[in-house]
Write a protein that holds these residues in place. Sequence first.
Motif, PDB file in Angstrom:
ATOM      1  N   LEU A 168      -3.822   3.165   7.994  1.00 27.92           N
ATOM      2  CA  LEU A 168      -3.031   1.944   7.926  1.00 27.92           C
ATOM      3  C   LEU A 168      -3.591   0.838   8.806  1.00 27.92           C
ATOM      4  O   LEU A 168      -3.394  -0.349   8.533  1.00 27.92           O
ATOM      5  N   ARG A 169      -4.318   1.190   9.863  1.00 28.13           N
ATOM      6  CA  ARG A 169      -4.871   0.141  10.730  1.00 28.13           C
ATOM      7  C   ARG A 169      -5.991  -0.627  10.035  1.00 28.13           C
ATOM      8  O   ARG A 169      -6.362  -1.712  10.461  1.00 28.13           O
ATOM      9  N   HIS A 170      -6.530  -0.073   8.952  1.00 29.78           N
ATOM     10  CA  HIS A 170      -7.562  -0.760   8.178  1.00 29.78           C
ATOM     11  C   HIS A 170      -6.988  -1.398   6.916  1.00 29.78           C
ATOM     12  O   HIS A 170      -7.748  -1.939   6.109  1.00 29.78           O
ATOM     13  N   THR A 171      -5.681  -1.328   6.744  1.00 29.32           N
ATOM     14  CA  THR A 171      -5.055  -1.644   5.465  1.00 29.32           C
ATOM     15  C   THR A 171      -4.389  -3.020   5.463  1.00 29.32           C
ATOM     16  O   THR A 171      -3.786  -3.435   6.446  1.00 29.32           O
ATOM     17  N   ARG A 172      -4.506  -3.695   4.336  1.00 33.08           N
ATOM     18  CA  ARG A 172      -3.822  -4.977   4.149  1.00 33.08           C
ATOM     19  C   ARG A 172      -2.387  -4.781   3.671  1.00 33.08           C
ATOM     20  O   ARG A 172      -1.499  -5.556   4.025  1.00 33.08           O
ATOM     21  N   ALA A 173      -2.179  -3.769   2.829  1.00 31.89           N
ATOM     22  CA  ALA A 173      -0.842  -3.567   2.261  1.00 31.89           C
ATOM     23  C   ALA A 173      -0.695  -2.130   1.781  1.00 31.89           C
ATOM     24  O   ALA A 173      -1.685  -1.446   1.490  1.00 31.89           O
ATOM     25  N   LEU A 174       0.553  -1.680   1.703  1.00 32.11           N
ATOM     26  CA  LEU A 174       0.903  -0.381   1.137  1.00 32.11           C
ATOM     27  C   LEU A 174       1.790  -0.636  -0.069  1.00 32.11           C
ATOM     28  O   LEU A 174       2.807  -1.329   0.036  1.00 32.11           O
ATOM     29  N   ARG A 175       1.415  -0.089  -1.215  1.00 32.29           N
ATOM     30  CA  ARG A 175       2.185  -0.285  -2.443  1.00 32.29           C
ATOM     31  C   ARG A 175       2.768   1.040  -2.905  1.00 32.29           C
ATOM     32  O   ARG A 175       2.088   2.074  -2.856  1.00 32.29           O
ATOM     33  N   ALA A 176       4.006   1.001  -3.368  1.00 27.36           N
ATOM     34  CA  ALA A 176       4.694   2.201  -3.839  1.00 27.36           C
ATOM     35  C   ALA A 176       4.989   2.064  -5.328  1.00 27.36           C
ATOM     36  O   ALA A 176       5.488   1.022  -5.778  1.00 27.36           O
ATOM     37  N   TYR A 177       4.664   3.110  -6.093  1.00 22.68           N
ATOM     38  CA  TYR A 177       4.871   3.115  -7.536  1.00 22.68           C
ATOM     39  C   TYR A 177       5.731   4.311  -7.925  1.00 22.68           C
ATOM     40  O   TYR A 177       5.605   5.397  -7.365  1.00 22.68           O
ATOM     41  N   GLY A 178       6.598   4.090  -8.924  1.00 20.42           N
ATOM     42  CA  GLY A 178       7.432   5.166  -9.430  1.00 20.42           C
ATOM     43  C   GLY A 178       7.645   5.023 -10.917  1.00 20.42           C
ATOM     44  O   GLY A 178       7.418   3.952 -11.496  1.00 20.42           O
ATOM     45  N   PRO A 179       8.082   6.098 -11.597  1.00 23.62           N
ATOM     46  CA  PRO A 179       8.287   6.042 -13.046  1.00 23.62           C
ATOM     47  C   PRO A 179       9.502   5.213 -13.426  1.00 23.62           C
ATOM     48  O   PRO A 179      10.470   5.119 -12.672  1.00 23.62           O
ATOM     49  N   VAL A 180       9.415   4.619 -14.606  1.00 23.18           N
ATOM     50  CA  VAL A 180      10.537   3.835 -15.130  1.00 23.18           C
ATOM     51  C   VAL A 180      11.475   4.804 -15.831  1.00 23.18           C
ATOM     52  O   VAL A 180      11.318   5.113 -17.011  1.00 23.18           O
ATOM     53  N   VAL A 181      12.456   5.319 -15.099  1.00 26.43           N
ATOM     54  CA  VAL A 181      13.416   6.272 -15.646  1.00 26.43           C
ATOM     55  C   VAL A 181      14.803   5.926 -15.126  1.00 26.43           C
ATOM     56  O   VAL A 181      14.955   5.175 -14.159  1.00 26.43           O
ATOM     57  N   ALA A 182      15.799   6.476 -15.780  1.00 32.41           N
ATOM     58  CA  ALA A 182      17.162   6.308 -15.284  1.00 32.41           C
ATOM     59  C   ALA A 182      17.307   7.047 -13.958  1.00 32.41           C
ATOM     60  O   ALA A 182      16.562   7.982 -13.656  1.00 32.41           O
ATOM     61  N   VAL A 183      18.263   6.609 -13.149  1.00 31.78           N
ATOM     62  CA  VAL A 183      18.478   7.242 -11.843  1.00 31.78           C
ATOM     63  C   VAL A 183      18.798   8.715 -12.040  1.00 31.78           C
ATOM     64  O   VAL A 183      19.687   9.081 -12.801  1.00 31.78           O
ATOM     65  N   THR A 184      18.035   9.568 -11.382  1.00 38.22           N
ATOM     66  CA  THR A 184      18.228  11.005 -11.475  1.00 38.22           C
ATOM     67  C   THR A 184      17.986  11.628 -10.116  1.00 38.22           C
ATOM     68  O   THR A 184      17.174  11.128  -9.332  1.00 38.22           O
ATOM     69  N   SER A 185      18.680  12.716  -9.836  1.00 38.09           N
ATOM     70  CA  SER A 185      18.496  13.396  -8.559  1.00 38.09           C
ATOM     71  C   SER A 185      17.317  14.359  -8.591  1.00 38.09           C
ATOM     72  O   SER A 185      16.938  14.914  -7.564  1.00 38.09           O
ATOM     73  N   ARG A 186      16.728  14.531  -9.761  1.00 37.52           N
ATOM     74  CA  ARG A 186      15.583  15.430  -9.872  1.00 37.52           C
ATOM     75  C   ARG A 186      14.346  14.756  -9.289  1.00 37.52           C
ATOM     76  O   ARG A 186      14.102  13.564  -9.523  1.00 37.52           O
ATOM     77  N   PRO A 187      13.531  15.476  -8.525  1.00 33.82           N
ATOM     78  CA  PRO A 187      12.308  14.888  -7.957  1.00 33.82           C
ATOM     79  C   PRO A 187      11.353  14.436  -9.061  1.00 33.82           C
ATOM     80  O   PRO A 187      11.256  15.063 -10.122  1.00 33.82           O
ATOM     81  N   THR A 188      10.658  13.343  -8.823  1.00 31.19           N
ATOM     82  CA  THR A 188       9.661  12.838  -9.754  1.00 31.19           C
ATOM     83  C   THR A 188       8.362  12.579  -8.996  1.00 31.19           C
ATOM     84  O   THR A 188       8.350  12.464  -7.767  1.00 31.19           O
ATOM     85  N   ALA A 189       7.278  12.477  -9.724  1.00 23.14           N
ATOM     86  CA  ALA A 189       6.000  12.119  -9.108  1.00 23.14           C
ATOM     87  C   ALA A 189       6.061  10.659  -8.650  1.00 23.14           C
ATOM     88  O   ALA A 189       6.854   9.859  -9.144  1.00 23.14           O
ATOM     89  N   SER A 190       5.226  10.320  -7.687  1.00 24.56           N
ATOM     90  CA  SER A 190       5.119   8.936  -7.233  1.00 24.56           C
ATOM     91  C   SER A 190       3.699   8.686  -6.766  1.00 24.56           C
ATOM     92  O   SER A 190       2.920   9.626  -6.549  1.00 24.56           O
ATOM     93  N   ALA A 191       3.343   7.418  -6.627  1.00 18.67           N
ATOM     94  CA  ALA A 191       1.992   7.059  -6.206  1.00 18.67           C
ATOM     95  C   ALA A 191       2.072   5.999  -5.112  1.00 18.67           C
ATOM     96  O   ALA A 191       2.954   5.132  -5.124  1.00 18.67           O
ATOM     97  N   TRP A 192       1.100   6.078  -4.189  1.00 15.90           N
ATOM     98  CA  TRP A 192       1.074   5.201  -3.024  1.00 15.90           C
ATOM     99  C   TRP A 192      -0.342   4.671  -2.861  1.00 15.90           C
ATOM    100  O   TRP A 192      -1.296   5.451  -2.771  1.00 15.90           O
ATOM    101  N   ALA A 193      -0.489   3.349  -2.871  1.00 13.46           N
ATOM    102  CA  ALA A 193      -1.809   2.729  -2.843  1.00 13.46           C
ATOM    103  C   ALA A 193      -2.002   1.932  -1.563  1.00 13.46           C
ATOM    104  O   ALA A 193      -1.125   1.166  -1.150  1.00 13.46           O
TER     105      ALA A 193
END
Length: 269
Positions: A168-193
Amino acid sequence: MVTCNGDRLRFESFSGVCGVYARLDVLSEALDGEVHDRGTTNVDVNGPLREALARVGDADPLHLAVGPDELALTTLDGPVVEKKVPLPERWLRGFAEVQVLAARFDLRAELAAAEGLRFLRALPAGARTGAALWAVPAGRSLRLASRPVPGAVCVPGPQRLQAVAPLLRHTRALRAYGPVVAVTSRPTASAWALVLEGMRLLVMVSPEPYRGFSGEGAVLEALASDQVDTDADLVGALLAFEPRVEVDLLAERSGRSWPRPSPGCCRRQ
């Protein structure tokens, strides 16, 4: 796996159980050298290479040569060579799965470096196996919650993301991505850039810590058609390591109509 696309050098890897996918794109502005050809090489990163990389300082020179049969790293301590090895079948399935899953992702949050570091440091290091939390937008940052709300991003196995905190000390920004789904309590995959100077690092985590991407089954529906083999051969010939996929141009050249991809976080570009 190391790929030369012509305009970038791409490094991709999976964790031991294939539940974490990592991709580093070194873009043209961060490269200083010649591109002799495009292609992909798969190597094991063994102890000597890891040690050589660990000894490289901020001002030390590093020369990397990627060829069809090997990856050669040269530092002030001398050269280290890793020979090409077969690509594991599980990795091949994993690569296909992460592309299908990530094409369904949307950008949910973008944090400045300081806020991103604060968020990652707040992740519980000793989360129990299988535990999932949700990152909920809170002003310019994210806060952790035990239940999902609209716009939240799942953080399954939060400890898996802590490995990127030192960057993070070399980073300009942290981006968080998630699937377009209805709200659910089940875990889903996610991505962090992580947006770096001349580079991008993306880490994608599976819905559960010990659940590999290779078994998600996201591509099974696409493989059910009788036309799959023919389409795959045709598209493979037309792509020819192009760094960007232009859907309209691909459809025109192939005579096929292709569904337009959603603005996912890690399509093959």
